[in-house]
Design an enzyme around this catalytic site. Structure first.
Site, PDB file in Angstrom:
ATOM      1  N   GLU A 310      15.342 -10.251   1.685  1.00 22.13           N
ATOM      2  CA  GLU A 310      14.529 -10.504   2.881  1.00 22.13           C
ATOM      3  C   GLU A 310      15.120 -11.632   3.734  1.00 22.13           C
ATOM      4  O   GLU A 310      14.412 -12.541   4.167  1.00 22.13           O
ATOM      5  CB  GLU A 310      13.081 -10.806   2.483  1.00 22.13           C
ATOM      6  CG  GLU A 310      12.457  -9.653   1.707  1.00 22.13           C
ATOM      7  CD  GLU A 310      10.973  -9.798   1.439  1.00 22.13           C
ATOM      8  OE1 GLU A 310      10.502 -10.923   1.273  1.00 22.13           O
ATOM      9  OE2 GLU A 310      10.289  -8.753   1.395  1.00 22.13           O
ATOM     10  N   ASP A 389       6.265  -3.646  -4.069  1.00 26.47           N
ATOM     11  CA  ASP A 389       5.850  -4.999  -3.706  1.00 26.47           C
ATOM     12  C   ASP A 389       4.334  -5.154  -3.794  1.00 26.47           C
ATOM     13  O   ASP A 389       3.668  -5.244  -2.761  1.00 26.47           O
ATOM     14  CB  ASP A 389       6.329  -5.304  -2.272  1.00 26.47           C
ATOM     15  CG  ASP A 389       6.131  -6.755  -1.893  1.00 26.47           C
ATOM     16  OD1 ASP A 389       5.757  -7.550  -2.757  1.00 26.47           O
ATOM     17  OD2 ASP A 389       6.362  -7.083  -0.712  1.00 26.47           O
ATOM     18  N   GLU A 417      -2.434 -10.356  -1.490  1.00 23.88           N
ATOM     19  CA  GLU A 417      -1.691 -10.050  -0.261  1.00 23.88           C
ATOM     20  C   GLU A 417      -1.963  -8.630   0.256  1.00 23.88           C
ATOM     21  O   GLU A 417      -2.301  -8.438   1.417  1.00 23.88           O
ATOM     22  CB  GLU A 417      -0.201 -10.238  -0.520  1.00 23.88           C
ATOM     23  CG  GLU A 417       0.660  -9.842   0.661  1.00 23.88           C
ATOM     24  CD  GLU A 417       2.145  -9.963   0.379  1.00 23.88           C
ATOM     25  OE1 GLU A 417       2.527 -10.436  -0.699  1.00 23.88           O
ATOM     26  OE2 GLU A 417       2.925  -9.562   1.270  1.00 23.88           O
ATOM     27  N   TRP A 566      12.458  -1.175   6.120  1.00 22.15           N
ATOM     28  CA  TRP A 566      11.812  -1.909   5.028  1.00 22.15           C
ATOM     29  C   TRP A 566      11.612  -1.064   3.774  1.00 22.15           C
ATOM     30  O   TRP A 566      11.400  -1.593   2.693  1.00 22.15           O
ATOM     31  CB  TRP A 566      10.469  -2.489   5.501  1.00 22.15           C
ATOM     32  CG  TRP A 566      10.669  -3.641   6.431  1.00 22.15           C
ATOM     33  CD1 TRP A 566      10.659  -3.594   7.793  1.00 22.15           C
ATOM     34  CD2 TRP A 566      10.962  -4.990   6.081  1.00 22.15           C
ATOM     35  NE1 TRP A 566      10.911  -4.840   8.308  1.00 22.15           N
ATOM     36  CE2 TRP A 566      11.097  -5.725   7.277  1.00 22.15           C
ATOM     37  CE3 TRP A 566      11.112  -5.672   4.872  1.00 22.15           C
ATOM     38  CZ2 TRP A 566      11.391  -7.092   7.299  1.00 22.15           C
ATOM     39  CZ3 TRP A 566      11.397  -7.038   4.888  1.00 22.15           C
ATOM     40  CH2 TRP A 566      11.536  -7.732   6.090  1.00 22.15           C
TER      41      TRP A 566
END
Ligand code: GCV
Length: 842
Positions: A310, A389, A417, A566
């Site tokens: 990232e 993720d 998250e 991504w």
């Protein structure tokens, strides 16, 4: 029993003899270490407890153990233990290591082959007196034993004839905090950092000590306090003494300090012209830096590394491998017994999305498996539990069986998250358990992930658990009062992953809210269902969380995953959805698993339903085992999920008066928000899939909202309609806003239903760049007003900011004129989406 502050309230309640037991007022700061008064019955039950504590030995950790015991007993029974220095002349609670105990009372039978941090609670006669002994190999184990004893008492368990040994499943039980030096926290949802402020360690570290106490109480022995997106400044000479202050605050609780480091530090702050791990000058720089750290922090635990990920620099800059980068730091740490956690979260975020063979899920295995055996023994590869993720559901990472000659730790995310950011209730231990218990089929015997990471399967010297927590300065640590169940659950599973998540939920509830059976039953069941409820309206069948992955990771944003590098692709198009990861026709990801697991995922018929779209691309018309098509399942699960979210509110309301008013109100507020936001999710996802697939909902719900009045269809004064982007995040794709130069606007409509009582829901947009005001009138009568001042992750109208205001029990008659007035503030234009009116439930 009541605290002084709530005596007035308690008095009124007692006088009126109304409602159940009076509850204490609390902020949540005490978390599960409340030690609330237990009452008369419990006092009887524990009357056999000794009145004296004897501590054998002298250290800050033993001092904490004693102080904690005194604090706990005082809180629960209002009694203060006498603190004796020598062995009992009376019944006593004796605290000390096994060696201290044996030298003070030769012949004592209390012995056990306890590993570091394990403990023994046992009732034995010492010098003729019955004593309750808390002993361990090391001081930290004694402290853990005290916490365990107090927890048992707080949960009303019998402690009269104890003989219980507990030992941790693995040596590594850490948390990572993603705190930045400026005080912000990446993916933190409860205020700024408890560690840093304005580029320095905070002057007042009281909360840090309190946090260490909480961590210690659940067996956490290490904490990395700085963001894995690391700031090289943490290693600067003038910063290290500041870190030493944090280590000091941790030390009495047996929590060792760690930090995240940037591998480019030798160049960025070290004055070298390179950070190439193969350069001897770089090795020497790390050696000296680490020595400097240990001079200040002798019990420094080690470092965490995120590199080549990232946008972070890494060994790839010099054509080196993660093993080269990890080992150069590990060799500097080894003489001091420090460790390196090298994160396997390494992937290319510029993947070509047009290539159907590309797959981000493959990255960790592809990169790290070839390096197996090349990492030093004090390196631990930190592997996120799933290959993407922290999505709402993922399979276990295949890398767990990809490293047989390398230490591993599983990384679990406590901070929510992708699971509702502590605005939605989502108890994560059931999800973690699925991964920890998942059999990776490493050999002939079963090899669940928990055994692999603990080093048991491949006979590794170390390994374990890392939880990304991100507590903030908010009094209750994580924002949502019920979110602390996740931190508690993480610690309990890191200690003993064999625990059932229901057991954890019950323990946490008893410790956090008391032993009232109705409270325990209700909260436990709310927690138990919350993950699948959240999943059902945000990402069913393993599609991944259908959130805005390019922004907040909070509200709906189906398209954000697609057509970019991504790699969080779900590949939804006009005909179907899902990533084909099979070996036969897909990306070949399934072949990273051992054969029995690969076989299960390769076949559509044996892939578990909850992961179908993770492994297979399916037409919307594909019929599931349930008999429903994929598309109908998507519609139904979103409607069921939103209803279940509404039901959480009702379940919580049954606890009114049974838990303290503060936490009751805060939880209610969050659950009501969640229920509203679940509808935003439901409508956005269902409408998006309806638009793209053209397949109608068999039950006719999607796109049809008979009780809804769109704001753009109302009589507008000042308000102007506009298109919301993405369109599915507002009802009908449009909303109205009161943009400058307008200073006050109104939207009005006529009620045409039958006379009666109604619930009126007003869907508006609450951004974080203004505090608009709203007022509601029926005819000339003022009904309600509020300020849109929540701190949602949104600067524009859309799925992140869409919020519901509910006005309950409103009496309406046909012909009533309903008017909503909006006053904008700053960048927030008092935007409105729609009003929905339903008959009040009886
Ligand atoms: C700390 C995800 C998160 C990032 C996080 C990263 C990581 O991409 O969105 O905020 O960075 O994971 O785990 O390194």
């Amino acid at each position: 029993m009541c605290r002084l502050r709530s005596i007035a309230v308690c008095g009124v309640l007692l006088l009126l003899a109304l409602g159940p037991k009076c509850a204490r007022a609390e902020t949540g700061a005490d978390a599960w270490l409340r030690y609330a008064p237990l009452g008369e019955q419990a006092a009887q039950k524990y009357s056999h407890l000794p009145a004296t504590v004897v501590v054998l030995g002298n250290s800050p950790v033993l001092e904490s153990a004693k102080a904690e015991l005194i604090r706990g007993i005082r809180g629960m029974f209002g009694k203060t233990l006498r603190d004796d220095k020598t062995l009992p002349r009376d019944h006593a609670i004796v605290l000390g290591t096994l060696s201290a105990l044996q030298s003070a009372t030769p012949g004592i039978s209390a012995s056990a082959g306890l590993p570091e941090d394990g403990f023994l609670l046992v009732t034995e006669r010492v010098h003729g007196f019955d004593c309750l002994i808390v002993t361990a190999t090391n001081d930290r184990g004694v402290l853990y034993g005290v916490f365990a004893l107090l927890s048992k008492i707080a949960r009303n368990e019998n402690v009269s004839a104890l003989h219980e040994t507990q030992q941790p499943y693995a040596p590594i039980r850490w948390t990572d905090e993603w705190d930045n030096l400026d005080g912000s926290i990446e993916r933190g949802y409860a205020g700024p950092s408890i560690f840093f402020e304005n580029g320095s360690v905070r002057a007042d570290l009281t909360r840090v000590g309190e946090y260490a106490r909480l961590l210690s109480s659940i067996g956490i022995n290490g904490c990395s306090i700085s963001n894995v997106n690391a700031n090289p400044r943490v290693l600067e000479d003038n910063f290290l003494p500041q870190l030493a202050r944090v280590a000091e605050a941790f030390r009495p609780w047996g929590v060792q300090l760690a930090i995240s480091v940037d591998v480019s530090s030798p160049k960025v702050i070290g004055g070298l012209d390179t950070f190439d791990p193969a350069d001897p000058r770089v090795a020497e720089w790390w050696r000296k830096k680490v020595e400097e750290i240990y001079r200040l922090i002798p019990d420094f635990a080690g470092v965490v590394v995120k590199a080549d990920s990232e946008g972070r620099l890494g060994p790839a800059t010099y054509g080196r491998t993660p093993a080269d980068a990890a080992n150069v730091i590990a060799r500097a740490l080894a003489p001091h017994r420090g460790v390196v956690f090298y994160r396997a979260f390494v992937y290319n975020h510029h993947l070509d999305w047009r290539d159907p063979k590309n797959d981000r899920a493959r990255a960790a295995y592809d990169i790290f498996h070839p390096l197996d055996g090349k990492f030093d023994d004090n390196v631990i590869i930190q592997i996120k539990h799933g290959p993407i993720d922290f999505q709402v559901r993922e399979p276990a990472s295949p890398l767990f069986t990809g490293l047989e000659k390398t230490n591993e730790a599983i990384e679990l995310q406590v901070t929510q998250e992708y699971t509702g950011q502590q605005r939605h209730l989502c108890f994560l231990p059931p999800m973690w358990k699925e991964t920890l218990d998942f059999d990776m089929h490493a050999g002939e015997n079963s090899s669940p992930v928990k055994d692999i990471v603990a080093g048991k399967t491949f006979h590794r010297p170390t390994g374990g658990f890392v939880g990304v927590v991100n507590v903030g300065i908010d009094a209750n640590w994580l924002g949502h009062p019920l979110a602390m169940a996740n931190l508690y659950g993480y610690g309990r599973l890191a200690w003993n992953p064999d625990l059932e998540s229901k057991t954890i939920a019950e323990e946490w509830t008893r410790l956090t809210f008391g032993n009232d059976a109705a409270v325990v039953r209700t909260i436990k069941s709310m927690l138990a269902s919350s993950w699948t409820v959240y999943e059902s309206y945000t990402g069913p069948l393993g599609a991944g969380t259908l959130t805005d992955i390019l922004g907040s990771h909070f509200g709906p944003g189906v398209e954000s995953s697609e057509r970019n590098g991504w790699g969080q692709w779900h590949r939804a198009d006009h005909d179907g959805i899902g990533m084909d990861r099979t070996a036969s026709t897909g990306t070949g990801y399934v072949d990273q698993y051992r054969a029995p697991v690969a076989k299960m995922y390769e076949s559509l018929s044996t892939t578990p339903k909850d992961l179908l779209l993770f492994f297979h691309h399916l037409p919307y018309t594909y019929v599931l085992h349930s008999g429903k098509t994929v598309i109908q399942h998507i519609y139904d699960s979103h409607y069921d999920g939103a209803e279940a979210a509404a039901n959480l509110v009702q379940r919580w309301k049954t606890l009114k008066g049974r838990v303290d008013q503060e936490r009751y109100a805060e939880v209610l507020k969050r659950l009501e928000y969640q229920a509203g936001h679940a509808i935003v999710w439901r409508d956005a996802i269902c409408n998006w899939f309806f638009q793209i697939s053209g397949v109608p909902d068999r039950l006719g719900r999607v796109g049809h909202y008979p009780d809804r009045v769109e704001a753009e269809a109302m009589q507008l004064l000042g308000y102007l309609p506009f298109d919301v982007v993405p369109r599915e995040t507002a009802s009908g794709g449009k909303a109205v806003e009161c943009a400058p130069p307008a200073q006050k606007c109104s939207a009005a409509f006529q009620f045409n239903g039958a006379a009666g009582r109604y619930e009126m829901d007003i869907e508006y947009f609450d951004q974080n760049n203004g505090k608009s005001k709203f007022r509601v009138l029926v005819g000339d009568q003022f009904i309600d007003e509020w300020i849109a001042d929540d701190h949602l992750p949104a600067t524009k109208p859309g799925g992140d900011s869409s919020t519901r205001r509910r006005i309950a029990g409103l009496a309406l008659r046909p012909g009533d004129h309903i008017r909503i007035e909006g006053v904008p503030d700053g960048e927030e234009h008092a935007a409105l989406d729609y009003v929905e009116i339903h008959p009040s439930p009886n």
